[in-house]
Write a protein that holds these residues in place. Structure first.
Motif, PDB file in Angstrom:
ATOM      1  N   LEU A 292      51.397  81.025   9.522  1.00 16.26           N
ATOM      2  CA  LEU A 292      50.419  80.788  10.435  1.00 16.26           C
ATOM      3  C   LEU A 292      48.976  81.219   9.882  1.00 16.26           C
ATOM      4  O   LEU A 292      47.868  80.610  10.005  1.00 16.26           O
TER       5      LEU A 292
ATOM      6  N   PHE B 151      55.785  68.323  11.419  1.00 16.31           N
ATOM      7  CA  PHE B 151      54.557  68.773  10.508  1.00 16.31           C
ATOM      8  C   PHE B 151      55.308  68.833   8.874  1.00 16.31           C
ATOM      9  O   PHE B 151      54.279  69.456   8.190  1.00 16.31           O
TER      10      PHE B 151
ATOM     11  N   TYR C  25      52.922  74.884  18.363  1.00 18.74           N
ATOM     12  CA  TYR C  25      53.541  73.745  18.956  1.00 18.74           C
ATOM     13  C   TYR C  25      55.051  74.066  19.120  1.00 18.74           C
ATOM     14  O   TYR C  25      55.874  73.170  19.791  1.00 18.74           O
TER      15      TYR C  25
ATOM     16  N   ARG D 275      48.174  78.575  23.333  1.00 14.69           N
ATOM     17  CA  ARG D 275      49.057  77.730  23.159  1.00 14.69           C
ATOM     18  C   ARG D 275      48.424  76.280  23.683  1.00 14.69           C
ATOM     19  O   ARG D 275      49.419  75.286  23.819  1.00 14.69           O
TER      20      ARG D 275
ATOM     21  N   ASN E 149      61.011  68.162  12.564  1.00 13.13           N
ATOM     22  CA  ASN E 149      59.666  68.787  12.585  1.00 13.13           C
ATOM     23  C   ASN E 149      58.683  67.986  12.266  1.00 13.13           C
ATOM     24  O   ASN E 149      58.726  67.580  10.885  1.00 13.13           O
TER      25      ASN E 149
ATOM     26  N   VAL F  36      45.868  79.664  19.325  1.00 11.82           N
ATOM     27  CA  VAL F  36      47.222  80.452  18.850  1.00 11.82           C
ATOM     28  C   VAL F  36      47.627  81.410  20.267  1.00 11.82           C
ATOM     29  O   VAL F  36      48.759  81.636  20.834  1.00 11.82           O
TER      30      VAL F  36
ATOM     31  N   ALA G 244      50.578  75.922   8.425  1.00 14.73           N
ATOM     32  CA  ALA G 244      51.527  76.970   8.885  1.00 14.73           C
ATOM     33  C   ALA G 244      53.060  76.822   8.496  1.00 14.73           C
ATOM     34  O   ALA G 244      53.666  77.723   8.389  1.00 14.73           O
TER      35      ALA G 244
ATOM     36  N   LEU H 103      51.842  69.356  21.856  1.00 14.56           N
ATOM     37  CA  LEU H 103      50.752  69.715  20.790  1.00 14.56           C
ATOM     38  C   LEU H 103      49.520  70.225  21.569  1.00 14.56           C
ATOM     39  O   LEU H 103      48.819  71.398  21.241  1.00 14.56           O
TER      40      LEU H 103
ATOM     41  N   GLN I  70      48.761  73.682  11.931  1.00 16.80           N
ATOM     42  CA  GLN I  70      50.278  73.744  11.793  1.00 16.80           C
ATOM     43  C   GLN I  70      51.028  73.105  10.779  1.00 16.80           C
ATOM     44  O   GLN I  70      51.955  73.480  10.297  1.00 16.80           O
ATOM     45  N   ARG I  71      50.343  72.247  10.270  1.00 14.83           N
ATOM     46  CA  ARG I  71      50.916  71.768   8.905  1.00 14.83           C
ATOM     47  C   ARG I  71      50.891  72.782   7.738  1.00 14.83           C
ATOM     48  O   ARG I  71      52.152  72.864   7.140  1.00 14.83           O
TER      49      ARG I  71
ATOM     50  N   ARG J 242      55.144  81.988  15.002  1.00 20.22           N
ATOM     51  CA  ARG J 242      55.515  80.422  15.199  1.00 20.22           C
ATOM     52  C   ARG J 242      54.146  79.719  15.533  1.00 20.22           C
ATOM     53  O   ARG J 242      53.455  80.411  16.232  1.00 20.22           O
ATOM     54  N   PRO J 243      54.001  78.762  14.900  1.00 23.69           N
ATOM     55  CA  PRO J 243      52.744  77.900  15.246  1.00 23.69           C
ATOM     56  C   PRO J 243      52.708  77.372  16.862  1.00 23.69           C
ATOM     57  O   PRO J 243      53.968  77.460  17.354  1.00 23.69           O
TER      58      PRO J 243
END
Length: 282
Positions: free
Chosen positions: A173, A6, A279, A210, A4, A207, A168, A78, A165-166, A276-277
């Motif tokens: 989120l 992030f 990514y 995507r 991961n 979000v 989240a 991303l 996203q970091r 979920r984010p």
């Protein structure tokens, strides 16, 4: 899923410290070149504003890209798929954000104008494209490039692509959306409330779709509409602090006009804590 990225990319290390070091580095380089009389124009000239923005944000993006690559960050994932969004609705969203931004500026700076009228008048008379500089045309082209191309890509990459996203991953989120939007608004000191809302809408566009290309394009369109009046004006506009103080109520009307569209979009797209984010969506 693998590593991961992030969990490796961190705000303090790869954004905050990188931002501070980039500012110091640019300042030192400016100072050395100025001492050696090697600068192409005076250090105090406003032509450095777009150059400095590109240098500093470029260095921050470079740090994030380098650290992200080592952590296994996949840029194709991303940035996501090609942009697909009902752009007629997107124009309505952007228009509502502009109205909200203008209205929040009126309501926020009206009380400030009562005890610091000079400060507010300076904000009102600021010109983005028409400034006193040694190379007006070069400044104009550089600033247009920054506003319409560089800033939408760099800021969306940093704030929505990485920071959202970091945070989240660290919390959830909704927290990522709120924190990244607040930071985005605080860095735009001329209108923090309006730009915080802008950050929320850009985050939700990411979000929902995507695709980071959607907020990048929306950001660019927002900036196009913002600079259009100055581009079309034949001469700089003058503002009077007295007129500003007498028209604060326009902000209330503007908020009433913009709120339904923005509230509807936020309500229908606000994620759950377990979402979920972007990514990590398959």
């Amino acid at each position: 899923m693998g590593r991961n990225p992030f969990e490796v990319l961190k705000f303090r290390t790869h954004v905050l410290i990188a931002f501070i070091v980039s500012n110091l580095l640019v300042g030192v380089v400016y100072g050395v070149l100025d001492y050696q009389q090697m600068l192409p124009w005076p250090l105090h000239d406003k032509l450095w504003i777009p150059v400095q923005f590109m240098l500093i944000f470029g260095l921050v993006c470079g740090v994030l890209l380098t650290a992200g690559h080592r952590a296994g960050l996949r840029l194709t994932r991303l940035f996501g798929p090609p942009p697909r969004f009902p752009w007629a609705y997107g124009i309505l969203l952007i228009s509502s954000m502009l109205i909200f931004s203008f209205s929040s500026f009126l309501l926020l700076f009206y009380p400030v104008s009562l005890f610091a009228p000079g400060f507010v008048e300076e904000r009102l008379t600021e010109q983005l494209l028409s400034v006193d500089t040694v190379a007006p045309e070069l400044y104009r082209y550089l600033m247009l490039f920054v506003v319409l191309v560089f800033a939408p890509v760099a800021e969306e990459f940093v704030f929505r692509g990485v920071l959202l996203q970091r945070w989240a991953v660290r919390w959830n989120l909704p927290v990522g959306i709120i924190l990244s939007s607040l930071l985005f608004g605080l860095l735009h000191i001329n209108n923090p409330l309006g730009l915080t809302m802008f950050g929320v809408i850009m985050a939700l566009l990411y979000v929902r779709t995507r695709s980071l290309w959607v907020p990048i394009i929306a950001h660019a369109l927002n900036n196009v509409i913002s600079v259009l009046p100055e581009l079309l004006a034949s001469s700089p506009q003058s503002f009077d602090i007295g007129d500003f103080q007498q028209t604060w109520w326009v902000g209330l009307i503007g908020l009433c006009l913009a709120a339904p569209t923005l509230a509807h979009f936020i309500y229908n797209n606000w994620p759950k804590k377990t979402t979920r984010p972007p990514y990590f969506w398959e």
